[in-house]
Write a protein that holds these residues in place. Structure first.
Motif, PDB file in Angstrom:
ATOM      1  N   ALA A 116       0.829  -1.204   0.000  1.00 31.24           N
ATOM      2  CA  ALA A 116       0.000   0.000   0.000  1.00 31.24           C
ATOM      3  C   ALA A 116       0.866   1.257   0.000  1.00 31.24           C
ATOM      4  O   ALA A 116       0.576   2.224  -0.715  1.00 31.24           O
ATOM      5  N   VAL A 117       1.937   1.248   0.801  1.00 31.90           N
ATOM      6  CA  VAL A 117       2.843   2.401   0.836  1.00 31.90           C
ATOM      7  C   VAL A 117       3.506   2.593  -0.526  1.00 31.90           C
ATOM      8  O   VAL A 117       3.640   3.732  -1.018  1.00 31.90           O
ATOM      9  N   ARG A 173       2.285   1.769  -3.397  1.00 30.12           N
ATOM     10  CA  ARG A 173       1.284   2.302  -4.330  1.00 30.12           C
ATOM     11  C   ARG A 173       1.025   3.785  -4.078  1.00 30.12           C
ATOM     12  O   ARG A 173       0.731   4.538  -5.006  1.00 30.12           O
ATOM     13  N   LEU A 174       1.125   4.199  -2.805  1.00 30.91           N
ATOM     14  CA  LEU A 174       0.959   5.622  -2.508  1.00 30.91           C
ATOM     15  C   LEU A 174       2.112   6.438  -3.085  1.00 30.91           C
ATOM     16  O   LEU A 174       1.919   7.558  -3.579  1.00 30.91           O
ATOM     17  N   GLN A 175       3.319   5.867  -3.007  1.00 29.95           N
ATOM     18  CA  GLN A 175       4.494   6.574  -3.513  1.00 29.95           C
ATOM     19  C   GLN A 175       4.559   6.555  -5.035  1.00 29.95           C
ATOM     20  O   GLN A 175       5.040   7.505  -5.649  1.00 29.95           O
ATOM     21  N   PRO A 194       1.776   5.769  -7.702  1.00 29.08           N
ATOM     22  CA  PRO A 194       0.417   5.384  -8.131  1.00 29.08           C
ATOM     23  C   PRO A 194       0.437   4.704  -9.497  1.00 29.08           C
ATOM     24  O   PRO A 194       1.217   5.063 -10.377  1.00 29.08           O
ATOM     25  N   GLN A 209      -6.337   6.561  -6.600  1.00 33.53           N
ATOM     26  CA  GLN A 209      -5.348   6.532  -5.527  1.00 33.53           C
ATOM     27  C   GLN A 209      -5.917   6.048  -4.193  1.00 33.53           C
ATOM     28  O   GLN A 209      -5.167   5.720  -3.269  1.00 33.53           O
ATOM     29  N   LEU A 210      -7.247   5.996  -4.056  1.00 37.97           N
ATOM     30  CA  LEU A 210      -7.838   5.555  -2.794  1.00 37.97           C
ATOM     31  C   LEU A 210      -7.611   4.067  -2.534  1.00 37.97           C
ATOM     32  O   LEU A 210      -7.723   3.607  -1.399  1.00 37.97           O
ATOM     33  N   ALA A 269      -4.833   2.423  -2.482  1.00 44.50           N
ATOM     34  CA  ALA A 269      -3.697   2.257  -1.570  1.00 44.50           C
ATOM     35  C   ALA A 269      -4.066   2.656  -0.143  1.00 44.50           C
ATOM     36  O   ALA A 269      -3.636   2.016   0.825  1.00 44.50           O
ATOM     37  N   LEU A 270      -4.867   3.703   0.010  1.00 40.98           N
ATOM     38  CA  LEU A 270      -5.271   4.134   1.352  1.00 40.98           C
ATOM     39  C   LEU A 270      -6.132   3.075   2.033  1.00 40.98           C
ATOM     40  O   LEU A 270      -5.965   2.791   3.226  1.00 40.98           O
ATOM     41  N   LEU A 311      -3.875   0.262   3.206  1.00 43.97           N
ATOM     42  CA  LEU A 311      -3.101   0.590   4.404  1.00 43.97           C
ATOM     43  C   LEU A 311      -3.967   0.471   5.665  1.00 43.97           C
ATOM     44  O   LEU A 311      -3.530  -0.084   6.688  1.00 43.97           O
TER      45      LEU A 311
END
Length: 224
Positions: free
Chosen positions: A38-39, A41-43, A45, A114-115, A117-118, A121
């Protein structure tokens, strides 16, 4: 669980706690890996692919997982199995992951990729917390933790209500699988004949097992 045998006179109940501990470890590692992804994917996208097919697959997966969880919930309610509870956590994790994927796919169709990945997490933290709870419960069984205090007090009250019983002390309890093991010392008049003392010990065991059928009770008579 296998019944007691010559080499395991108290049964094999702690095998459930060992299985629960192993599953908690496996699920905990999975939670960490989900969090790492998840992290990442946040870094960095990444666009989602065919959302229509993904939504259909996730809906089918959710229905099947819910059916399995309902069955496991019934088994847990009937047996209190730690191993089944740990396995249920595994499928609850799948349910949460699939739900987050479904929601992410739906939101991606409206321009919010982008949600994903959130959600991942947040679910990773929930799974890790749940795995720690299963590990703590398994450890309590392996370390012979006492039953809750109100259970011991209720057992003592049942025994003290028997005519002829003067007191109760050294009441000890532990859990192994779906069975409780209870030991207590019964305070009886010193001049009481042996057969009457034995009958009171049997009655003490009976009243406890009547209230708690899963209890294996051992009673020792002490003269006072």
């Amino acid at each position: 669980l296998r019944p007691a045998d010559d080499d395991h006179r108290f049964g094999h109940g702690k095998a459930e706690a060992l299985a629960g501990m192993a599953q908690a470890l496996f699920i905990g590692v999975s939670a960490v890996l989900i969090g790492v992804q998840a992290v990442e994917r946040l870094q960095s996208p990444q666009p989602l692919g065919d959302t229509g097919t993904g939504i259909a697959v996730m809906l089918l997966s959710l229905v099947l997982t819910l059916a399995l969880l309902a069955l496991q919930h019934k088994v847990i309610r009937l047996t209190g199995s730690t191993a089944v509870r740990a396995d249920s956590l595994h499928y609850r994790s799948d349910l949460l992951l699939n739900s987050s994927i479904l929601l992410a796919l739906l939101l991606a169709r409206f321009g919010w990729p982008q949600l994903d990945a959130l959600f991942g997490l947040g679910i990773a933290f929930y799974i890790l917390w749940s795995a720690l709870q299963i590990a703590r419960e398994s450890t309590a069984i392996l370390m012979d933790k006492e039953l809750p205090g109100n259970v011991g007090e209720a057992m003592a009250a049942l025994v003290l209500a028997i005519p002829g019983v003067k007191g109760v002390h050294d009441l000890r309890t532990r859990v192994s699988g779906n069975q409780w093991f209870v030991q207590l010392h019964l305070e009886l008049p010193g001049q009481l004949p042996l057969h009457q003392a034995h009958e009171l010990c049997v009655e003490a065991s009976r009243v406890i097992r009547q209230r708690y059928p899963q209890a294996d009770v051992m009673v020792h008579a002490d003269p006072v």
